[in-house]
Enzyme design. Structure first.
Site, PDB file in Angstrom:
ATOM      1  N   GLU A 127      38.581  37.100  48.263  1.00  0.00           N
ATOM      2  CA  GLU A 127      37.741  38.293  48.298  1.00  0.00           C
ATOM      3  C   GLU A 127      36.788  38.321  47.105  1.00  0.00           C
ATOM      4  OE1 GLU A 127      38.335  42.834  49.541  1.00  0.00           O
ATOM      5  OE2 GLU A 127      39.503  42.273  47.788  1.00  0.00           O
TER       6      GLU A 127
ATOM      7  N   ASP B  36      43.868  37.756  47.627  1.00  0.00           N
ATOM      8  CA  ASP B  36      43.322  39.036  47.178  1.00  0.00           C
ATOM      9  C   ASP B  36      43.600  39.149  45.678  1.00  0.00           C
ATOM     10  OD1 ASP B  36      42.257  41.646  47.183  1.00  0.00           O
ATOM     11  OD2 ASP B  36      44.249  42.509  47.494  1.00  0.00           O
TER      12      ASP B  36
ATOM     13  N   ASP C  44      48.902  44.364  48.975  1.00  0.00           N
ATOM     14  CA  ASP C  44      48.244  43.151  48.488  1.00  0.00           C
ATOM     15  C   ASP C  44      48.363  42.002  49.502  1.00  0.00           C
ATOM     16  OD1 ASP C  44      47.606  44.237  45.800  1.00  0.00           O
ATOM     17  OD2 ASP C  44      49.786  44.285  45.626  1.00  0.00           O
TER      18      ASP C  44
END
Length: 176
Positions: free
Chosen positions: A75, A7, A147
């Site tokens: 992502e 991420d 996160d």
């Protein structure tokens, strides 16, 4: 199969590693997805962007070489509060893609909507819902940073998408 989810973030970058256990190897009662590790690469916001990007690159290369995943899921950018934030996130994402590409490991990208649908079943789920489902799916009892939970959700999404792809390919081969 070990899947590393990333991420990207210009101050905090989450990573999460899971193992996808194929049904032929699964023991009764063992989940098909197993939590292995997760963490957060925290960079000082006061440092110039180029220094944070270098730190991120070195840290991600270390994570990838330490855990040696079979596949990496990252992502896609979908939202930024402004142009400057979008550019910083784009740079960060580029470093994450470069770190993964340098390893030679296959890379897969998913939007936040795809990740939320795969984990929660609803594309507009909030971070708390995602975090709760990640912990439930992986049987994690400890606190996860937002996160890390997001990175694990990306890895779970990829594991689910590879199941769907395999099922669709098998159905096409059988003429279904």
């Amino acid at each position: 199969m070990k899947i590393l989810g990333i991420d990207p973030g210009s101050v905090n970058c989450g990573y999460g590693l899971i193992r996808k256990i194929t049904p032929a190897l699964r023991y009764s009662g063992t989940p098909s997805l197993q939590y292995l590790s997760s963490g957060r690469i925290a960079m000082q916001a006061s440092k110039p962007l180029h220094e944070r990007l270098k730190e991120l690159y070195v840290s991600l290369v270390d994570v990838i070489s330490e855990y040696n995943p079979d596949e990496i899921a990252i992502e896609k950018i979908f939202f930024a509060k402004g142009i400057k934030a979008a550019l910083s996130l784009g740079h960060t994402r580029g470093v994450a893609l470069l770190s993964a590409a340098a390893s030679g490991i296959p890379i897969h990208e998913y939007s936040a909507l795809e990740v939320k649908k795969a984990v929660v079943g609803y594309g507009r789920a909030d971070k708390n819902q995602v975090q709760k489902m990640v912990k439930q799916i992986l049987g994690v009892n400890r606190v996860l940073s937002a996160d890390s939970a997001d990175a694990l959700a990306i890895a779970i999404c990829h594991a689910n998408m590879t199941n769907v792809g395999r099922l669709c390919n098998n159905s096409a081969l059988r003429g279904a």
